[in-house]
Design a protein around this motif. Structure first.
Motif, short mmCIF file in Angstrom:
data_model
loop_
_atom_site.label_atom_id
_atom_site.label_comp_id
_atom_site.label_asym_id
_atom_site.label_seq_id
_atom_site.Cartn_x
_atom_site.Cartn_y
_atom_site.Cartn_z
N ASP A 94 0.87 -1.17 0.00
CA ASP A 94 0.00 0.00 0.00
C ASP A 94 0.90 1.22 0.00
O ASP A 94 2.01 1.18 0.55
N LYS A 95 0.46 2.30 -0.59
CA LYS A 95 1.31 3.48 -0.74
C LYS A 95 1.80 4.00 0.61
O LYS A 95 2.96 4.39 0.75
N ASP A 96 0.95 3.98 1.63
CA ASP A 96 1.36 4.50 2.93
C ASP A 96 2.25 3.52 3.72
O ASP A 96 2.72 3.85 4.80
N ASP A 117 -2.70 9.32 -1.47
CA ASP A 117 -1.69 9.07 -0.44
C ASP A 117 -1.81 7.71 0.23
O ASP A 117 -0.82 7.15 0.69
N LYS A 118 -3.00 7.18 0.32
CA LYS A 118 -3.20 5.89 0.97
C LYS A 118 -3.69 4.84 -0.02
O LYS A 118 -4.33 3.88 0.36
#
Length: 95
Positions: free
Chosen positions: A50-52, A82-83
């Protein structure tokens, strides 16, 4: 070739989009451990964090390099928030 993701949702969506890969979900961000990944020993593994979780997962994978042939897949991240996760990317690319 194994594709490793955090959530089952990402594994299901990924398997529908790229059925030639074996999709495995670890269940949560903190579950990326040597014990969890031991069954992947010696395999080629594409990691779709996941990106975060990118920074955390990169640090964990750096410590586990001898376990498998890991490759972090992040190009898709510039397309999501962002997430975001790989399922978000697949959904966006289908529009």
């Amino acid at each position: 070739m194994v594709a490793l993701v955090e959530s089952p949702k990402n594994a299901v969506v990924g398997a529908c989009r790229w059925p030639d890969l074996i999709w495995v979900a670890v269940g949560n961000k903190g579950a990326l451990t040597a014990e969890m990944l031991h069954p992947l020993q010696g395999r080629d593994v594409l990691i779709f964090p996941d990106k975060d979780a990118l920074t955390d997962w990169q640090a964990r994978i750096d410590k586990l390099q001898g376990l498998a042939n890991f490759r972090m897949c992040t190009e898709w991240m510039k397309e999501v928030g962002d997430k975001g996760d790989i399922a978000d990317y697949v959904a966006m690319s289908q529009l």
